[in-house]
Design a protein around this motif. Structure first.
Motif, short mmCIF file in Angstrom:
data_model
loop_
_atom_site.label_atom_id
_atom_site.label_comp_id
_atom_site.label_asym_id
_atom_site.label_seq_id
_atom_site.Cartn_x
_atom_site.Cartn_y
_atom_site.Cartn_z
N HIS A 1 -8.32 -4.39 5.50
CA HIS A 1 -7.48 -5.40 4.84
C HIS A 1 -6.69 -6.23 5.85
O HIS A 1 -5.51 -6.54 5.64
CB HIS A 1 -6.53 -4.72 3.85
N VAL B 1 -5.60 -5.35 8.73
CA VAL B 1 -4.67 -4.54 9.54
C VAL B 1 -5.48 -3.69 10.51
O VAL B 1 -6.44 -3.00 10.10
CB VAL B 1 -3.78 -3.65 8.66
N GLU C 1 -3.29 -3.73 -1.81
CA GLU C 1 -1.88 -3.45 -2.12
C GLU C 1 -1.57 -1.97 -1.94
O GLU C 1 -0.51 -1.59 -1.40
CB GLU C 1 -1.57 -3.89 -3.55
N ARG D 1 -1.38 -1.01 1.85
CA ARG D 1 -0.12 -1.37 2.49
C ARG D 1 1.02 -0.47 2.04
O ARG D 1 1.93 -0.16 2.82
CB ARG D 1 0.18 -2.85 2.24
N ARG D 2 0.96 -0.07 0.79
CA ARG D 2 2.00 0.82 0.28
C ARG D 2 1.95 2.19 0.97
O ARG D 2 2.98 2.74 1.38
CB ARG D 2 1.84 0.98 -1.24
N ALA E 1 3.08 2.12 4.55
CA ALA E 1 4.53 1.98 4.74
C ALA E 1 5.23 3.33 4.84
O ALA E 1 6.32 3.40 5.43
CB ALA E 1 5.12 1.16 3.60
#
Length: 690
Positions: A23, A25, A593, A596-597, A600
């Motif tokens: 994604h 990253v 999404e 990324r969650r 984190a």
């Protein structure tokens, strides 16, 4: 760094960077190679880490051995379980001093005679470094024993059958089964569950005892990788139920247990986020479901009907009481409920008598159902304990409402519950939510902020940390510690909403809650920063990892057992055991999404250069739930980024899996090591760092 320690154990693990791109990253993982289980360098590294850890413990003197002797001095090394009836027999398990495992006995109910030993796990485990008994189930006619064992810690069991008249195993065995199965009503057929290549239970087979196990008949398949299959039998033994279940949804099929060649029929099909569990009573289905009832309700429906529209509501939904489970007897219904963070048992007569609750002895307690194998009975067995009171098993007369004590656990070295106190306080979360904290300490302890504090937490899957008696926690209590359980969101203490508020996109609530509990205990004078020890295992290890990343200065030391800390990498790999069925708990990082969650908060991905608390991480080389390499990589990265002198240690058990050592003495040795590590951190000896 201490020059007298060998170079191989002073160094960080070799770095062989691998780039991961998802994604948009890019993540660089220098220790990705530790996943290579068959690589001899991996095993050499794990052994070197074990040597390093042992060398560190050697410098603590006799502390670990002293704690171990204290621990085994508190357990009843020889004991017998409470007796329970089933069919024509009474049953009991026993263990003697020096034995690692239990032995299982029975005797006939109507004929006077001696107890008969029918399975001795000590004999069966001889020569094995690891031994776990999956199922132990005798056929309804009392003649054949079905049992399964795991000798690697991989949670993959070998199923065998034993003729109890001769004591000999029948020919053949069935490999790669789960630790569950059921007899049909005749005792001629046994249903068992098998796993796919990712260890997902996906198939149910029917084996006719005495025939070739390879000819077992496939009777049920679950193809969806988000679901797993299981089987159980109604309390009255009239029906078998095949269940397909994900973390949020279930589907129920049924079959009459007396039909030798029956087929499973759909009872309640899967619908998103709707869960069912079903039992049978006198021609009716009793259905526990969360449809329009987040904390569940109970319905009653004739067996010749399948639609819930006409079902009778036996227990309506409530926003204050969660219906966790039920036990169906001929004349009584026992409802296992949870309200205000405490379990309770409601007894509902099925013959029109007033309902009542079974009374509990302490303001904070743990309540567990004991073995209740019969349907036509007026008796119910349960076990209760509290953080300060050892467990007691009772036989409760449902008609007279009188309890008879069957077994009371003892602490041979001595324990006076009246010296201690236990209660609940509430911390306030960042968002204003009140978070329950169970607190235990000596009554004489003054709250002046000077005491060391031990905090335990889990916070996932809707599981509630049991508030029962743990002899191991006397190590802390007798030394003047305050012990606390942080009931963070993601657990189930306050019902379904409490669980939902700590999973998926709300997972970080669990970590913030944990820190809020620690801050609250400081503010209320229980302890202070730098005197706090924390511990968690598996998903609780994730909690520990996140907490020490967020507030490393708050904690003096941590133990993380089989920690789930490389969250992103693991959840991106559907070939790993159990990954796909975890998507509903954590999310699928193939979605940007979600990726990324998870990134984190994933502990491994959020390590930074700072002074971390002392840490002992443990792993099982054969762990099918949390791979050994998560802890190994985590320790390597932490050690590289450690700016203080606190040790970062790794201990990998090369013979076990997720649950650690299987024998009880070996288990207590593991606990002694963890406690010695934490005690050394809080009461420093002259011990070098890592």
């Amino acid at each position: 760094m201490n020059e007298h320690l060998p170079h191989s154990i002073r160094s960080v693990a070799p770095e062989l960077p691998v780039k991961h791109q998802h994604h948009g990253v890019t993540r660089v993982d220098p220790w990705h190679w530790l996943r290579e289980r068959e690589n001899p360098n991996v095993l050499a590294h794990l052994k070197a880490e074990n040597t390093h850890t042992e060398n560190w413990f050697a410098r603590t003197g006799n502390l670990r051995d002293e704690i171990y002797q204290d621990l085994i001095g508190r357990i009843e090394q020889s004991n017998c379980s409470a007796v329970y009836p089933k069919g024509d027999y009474f049953y009991q398990s026993r263990i003697r001093k020096g034995q690692e495992y239990r032995a299982y006995y029975r005797k006939q109910r109507l004929i006077k005679g001696d107890w008969e030993l029918y399975f001795d796990a000590n004999e069966e485990s001889r020569g094995e470094a690891y031994f776990d008994l999956g199922l132990l189930d005798i056929s309804p006619d009392g003649n054949i024993l079905a049992y399964s064992i795991d000798t690697a810690g991989e949670e993959s069991y070998i199923l065998r059958f034993r003729n109890l008249a001769t004591g000999e195993d029948l020919p053949g065995r069935i490999e790669n089964t789960c630790a569950e199965g059921e007899w049909d009503a005749s005792g001629k057929n046994f249903y068992f569950v098998m796993e796919d290549e990712t260890r997902r239970p996906d198939r149910i087979y029917r084996h006719r005892v005495g025939t070739n196990p390879g000819d077992a008949e496939l009777v049920y398949t679950e193809a969806d990788p988000l679901y797993y299959a299981s089987i159980y039998k109604s309390q009255d033994s009239q029906f078998l139920f095949a269940v397909s279940e994900s973390k949020e949804t279930s589907e129920i099929h049924f079959m009459e247990a007396h039909i030798a060649k029956g087929k499973f029929q759909i009872l309640f099909p899967r619908r998103p986020s709707i869960q069912y569990s079903v039992d049978h009573h006198e021609g009716h289905w009793l259905i526990r479901t969360n449809e329009d009832a987040p904390d569940f309700k109970l319905l009653r429906l004739p067996v010749n009907e399948t639609g819930l529209q006409t079902a009778e509501v036996m227990v309506p939904p409530s926003d204050k009481v969660r219906l966790n489970d039920l036990l169906v007897l001929k004349d009584f219904l026992l409802l296992f409920e949870q309200t205000g963070g405490l379990d309770r048992i409601r007894v509902k007569s099925l013959r029109g008598e007033p309902e009542h609750f079974i009374e509990m002895p302490d303001p904070v307690y743990d309540l567990q159902e004991s073995i209740n194998a019969e349907y036509d009975t007026n008796f119910f067995n349960f076990t209760v304990s509290s953080p300060i009171r050892p467990s007691s098993t009772f036989r409760y007369n449902l008609k007279t409402r009188q309890s008879k004590l069957l077994r009371e656990a003892k602490v041979p070295s001595g324990h006076d519950p009246e010296r201690y106190t236990t209660y609940r306080i509430n911390a306030t979360g960042e968002d204003g939510v009140r978070i329950p904290v169970t607190v235990v300490h000596l009554k004489a302890l003054g709250m002046d902020g000077s005491h060391p504090l031990y905090i335990h937490a889990y916070g996932a899957y809707g599981e509630t940390v049991e508030c029962g008696f743990r002899t191991s926690w006397l190590t802390w209590l007798e030394r003047g510690f305050v012990v606390a359980i942080a009931h963070v969101r993601g657990g189930g203490l306050l019902g379904e909403s409490w669980y939902q508020d700590g999973k998926l996109e709300k997972k970080e609530n669990s970590f913030r809650d944990f820190i809020a509990c620690a801050d609250c205990l400081i503010e209320k004078g229980y302890s202070k920063a730098g005197k706090i020890l924390i511990e968690g295992g598996s998903a609780g290890g994730l909690l520990v990892g996140a907490a020490i990343n967020m507030r490393p200065e708050l904690f003096k030391a941590a133990v993380a057992t089989v920690p789930f800390v490389d969250v992103v990498t693991t959840m991106l790999d559907p070939s790993l055991p159990l990954t796909t069925i975890e998507y509903e708990e954590w999310g699928n990082p193939q979605e940007p999404e979600v990726f990324r969650r998870l990134l984190a908060y994933s502990p491994y991905d959020n390590i930074r250069e700072t002074e971390y608390p002392a840490l002992l991480a443990t792993a099982g080389f054969n762990d099918p739930r949390v791979p050994y390499w998560e802890a190994a990589k985590w320790v390597a990265k932490l050690r590289k980024n450690q700016k203080g002198k606190n040790p970062i240690l790794l201990k990998t058990n090369l013979d076990t899996g997720h649950s650690g050592a299987s024998g009880r003495y070996e288990y207590w040795k593991e606990i002694a090591a963890e406690q010695a590590f934490l005690l050394t951190a809080i009461q420093p000896l002259d011990v070098p760092g890592s």
